[in-house]
Write an enzyme that holds these catalytic residues in place. Sequence first.
Site, short mmCIF file in Angstrom:
data_model
loop_
_atom_site.label_atom_id
_atom_site.label_comp_id
_atom_site.label_asym_id
_atom_site.label_seq_id
_atom_site.Cartn_x
_atom_site.Cartn_y
_atom_site.Cartn_z
N ALA A 12 0.81 -1.22 0.00
CA ALA A 12 0.00 0.00 0.00
C ALA A 12 0.84 1.27 0.00
O ALA A 12 0.39 2.32 -0.46
CB ALA A 12 -0.94 -0.01 1.20
N ILE A 16 2.28 2.16 -6.93
CA ILE A 16 0.97 1.74 -7.44
C ILE A 16 -0.09 1.92 -6.34
O ILE A 16 -1.19 2.42 -6.60
CB ILE A 16 0.99 0.28 -7.94
CG1 ILE A 16 1.89 0.15 -9.17
CG2 ILE A 16 -0.42 -0.20 -8.29
CD1 ILE A 16 2.07 -1.26 -9.71
N GLY A 130 1.62 -7.78 -8.40
CA GLY A 130 3.07 -7.86 -8.19
C GLY A 130 3.72 -8.93 -9.06
O GLY A 130 3.23 -10.05 -9.14
N ASN A 131 4.81 -8.58 -9.69
CA ASN A 131 5.47 -9.48 -10.64
C ASN A 131 6.42 -10.47 -9.97
O ASN A 131 6.98 -10.15 -8.93
CB ASN A 131 6.25 -8.64 -11.66
CG ASN A 131 5.31 -8.07 -12.69
OD1 ASN A 131 4.38 -8.74 -13.12
ND2 ASN A 131 5.56 -6.82 -13.08
N ASP A 159 -1.84 -4.71 -20.04
CA ASP A 159 -1.41 -5.10 -21.39
C ASP A 159 -2.58 -4.95 -22.37
O ASP A 159 -2.42 -4.48 -23.50
CB ASP A 159 -0.92 -6.55 -21.37
CG ASP A 159 0.11 -6.77 -20.27
OD1 ASP A 159 1.13 -6.05 -20.28
OD2 ASP A 159 -0.11 -7.62 -19.39
N HIS A 187 2.01 -12.39 -18.25
CA HIS A 187 2.29 -10.96 -18.20
C HIS A 187 3.81 -10.78 -18.21
O HIS A 187 4.43 -10.63 -17.17
CB HIS A 187 1.69 -10.32 -16.95
CG HIS A 187 2.22 -8.93 -16.71
ND1 HIS A 187 1.91 -7.88 -17.53
CD2 HIS A 187 3.08 -8.45 -15.79
CE1 HIS A 187 2.55 -6.80 -17.10
NE2 HIS A 187 3.26 -7.12 -16.05
P1 NAX Z 1 6.97 -0.16 -5.17
O1 NAX Z 1 8.32 -0.70 -4.93
O2 NAX Z 1 6.75 1.30 -5.31
O3 NAX Z 1 6.02 -0.64 -3.98
C1 NAX Z 1 5.96 -1.95 -3.53
C2 NAX Z 1 5.51 -1.91 -2.09
O4 NAX Z 1 5.29 -3.25 -1.65
C3 NAX Z 1 6.53 -1.29 -1.13
O5 NAX Z 1 5.89 -0.29 -0.36
C4 NAX Z 1 6.95 -2.47 -0.27
O6 NAX Z 1 7.25 -2.08 1.07
C5 NAX Z 1 5.73 -3.35 -0.33
N1 NAX Z 1 5.94 -4.76 0.00
C6 NAX Z 1 7.01 -5.54 -0.29
N2 NAX Z 1 6.85 -6.76 0.23
C7 NAX Z 1 5.65 -6.78 0.83
C8 NAX Z 1 4.94 -7.76 1.56
N3 NAX Z 1 5.45 -8.97 1.79
N4 NAX Z 1 3.73 -7.43 2.05
C9 NAX Z 1 3.22 -6.21 1.87
N5 NAX Z 1 3.86 -5.23 1.20
C10 NAX Z 1 5.05 -5.51 0.69
O7 NAX Z 1 6.41 -0.96 -6.44
P2 NAX Z 1 5.20 -0.57 -7.41
O8 NAX Z 1 5.70 0.30 -8.48
O9 NAX Z 1 4.04 -0.13 -6.60
O10 NAX Z 1 4.92 -1.99 -8.10
C11 NAX Z 1 4.39 -3.08 -7.37
C12 NAX Z 1 4.45 -4.35 -8.19
O11 NAX Z 1 3.63 -4.25 -9.36
C13 NAX Z 1 5.83 -4.71 -8.72
O12 NAX Z 1 6.04 -6.11 -8.50
C14 NAX Z 1 5.72 -4.44 -10.19
O13 NAX Z 1 6.63 -5.24 -10.95
C15 NAX Z 1 4.30 -4.82 -10.46
N6 NAX Z 1 3.71 -4.32 -11.71
C16 NAX Z 1 2.81 -5.15 -12.34
C17 NAX Z 1 2.16 -4.77 -13.49
C18 NAX Z 1 1.19 -5.68 -14.17
O14 NAX Z 1 0.70 -5.32 -15.24
N7 NAX Z 1 0.84 -6.87 -13.66
C19 NAX Z 1 2.44 -3.46 -14.12
C20 NAX Z 1 3.05 -2.45 -13.18
C21 NAX Z 1 4.07 -2.99 -12.23
O15 NAX Z 1 5.30 -3.14 -12.89
#
Ligand code: NAX
Length: 328
Positions: A12, A16, A130-131, A159, A187
Site C-alpha cells: 500500500a 501503485i 506484483g510481478n 497489457d 504478463h
Molecule cells: P513499489 O516498490 O513502489 O512498492 C511496492 C511496495 O510493496 C513497497 O511499499 C513495499 O514495502 C511493499 N511490500 C514488499 N513486500 C511486501 C509484503 N510482503 N507485504 C506487503 N507489502 C510488501 O512498487 P510498485 O511500483 O508499486 O509496483 C508493485 C508491483 O507491481 C511490482 O512487483 C511491479 O513489478 C508490479 N507491476 C505489475 C504490473 C502488471 O501489469 N501486472 C504493471 C506495473 C508494475 O510493474
Amino acid sequence: TRTPVNVTVTGAAGQIGYALLFRIASGHLLGADVPVKLRLLEIPQGLKAAEGTAMELDDCAFPLLKGIDITDDPNVGFDGANVALLVGARPRTKGMERGDLLSANGGIFKPQGKAINDNAADDIKVLVVGNPANTNALIAQAAAPDVPAERFTAMTRLDHNRAISQLAAKTGAAVSDIQRLTIWGNHSATQYPDIFHATIAGKNAAEVVNDEKWLADDFIPTVAKRGAAIIEARGASSAASAANAAIDHVHTWVNGTAEGNWTSMGIPSDGSYGVPEGLISSFPVTTKDGRYEIVQGLDINEFSRARIDASVQELEEERAAVRELGLI
Ligand code: NAX
C-alpha cells in the site's frame, strides 16, 4: 444501507498503491454506491508511509470510505477480506536470476495465500499485480486449498489496455470502438496481444489493419515492451496506468462485461485452447454476476498458435521452477 466491502491492498505504501487507494475509496473499484473498508498490508519498513497515505485518504473525506486499518500481519490484513489486491512484491534487482526472483516472491505470496485461506471472507476475489504476476498468483492459490482456485487471478489488463490504445492510434479509431481484444499467456515479454478476433466499430481489426508486418514487428513488441519504455521515459515503472488497470480488472469481474465484448484476465486454466490445466494464463473472458467464463470456440490461426504456445511454455517453466523450490 449496504455493508461495506473489505478491500485489502498489499504494498500500500508503494507507487501503485498511492495511485490505487484513492480511486478505491472514491468508488471506482466497486461502484459509486458501494461503501468500502480499506486494509493496508505492508512490511514493517512500509508502515509509516502507509500511515501517511491513510492520513491523506482521511483528508479526502470520501463519503464511501468507512475505515482504514494498517498492519504488517497478513492474518490481520486479510481478515474478512472480500477483495484482495496483491501489489507488493520483490522486484528483480541487478544480477538476480529467475530462481532468486521466484523464491523471494514465494516468501511473500505463499504466506499471503495461506493467510487468505485462513482469514478471508467466503466470497474473496484476489488480483495479483506484483510481478511475476501469473506465477505469484499460482503460488498464492496453491497455498489456499480451501478457496476455489478460480478466485485467484493475475493482471493482464494493463497489457490489454495498452494494446487497445496502440490499435486505436494505428487505425485512427476511438478506443471505445475497439472490442474483443485478447491478451494470451504470461504478463511478460512473451505475452501475445491478439487482434484477429478484435473488432473496430464492428469490423474485423486484423482486416482493417491488413499489415502482418506491423503486427509482428511493431504492435506486438510495442505492447509487450511498453513497461520498459515507460521506465525509460519516466525513470520509474508504470504506476497510475497499472493502478487504473487493477481498478478495471476488479470492476469488470464484479460488474460484468458489456454484451458482445470481452476482456483479458490471467486465470487458472481449465485446459481451454491447449493451455495446461492449472497454469495461471491470460485468456479472453466474459464476466457476469461476479463470475468469469473463458470465451470458447475461437479459431486460432498459425500466427497466434505459435505465440500463445511460446508464452504458455514460459509459464510452464516458471511452474516447474516454483515446484522445484517447494513453493507449490
Ligand atoms: P513499489 O516498490 O513502489 O512498492 C511496492 C511496495 O510493496 C513497497 O511499499 C513495499 O514495502 C511493499 N511490500 C514488499 N513486500 C511486501 C509484503 N510482503 N507485504 C506487503 N507489502 C510488501 O512498487 P510498485 O511500483 O508499486 O509496483 C508493485 C508491483 O507491481 C511490482 O512487483 C511491479 O513489478 C508490479 N507491476 C505489475 C504490473 C502488471 O501489469 N501486472 C504493471 C506495473 C508494475 O510493474
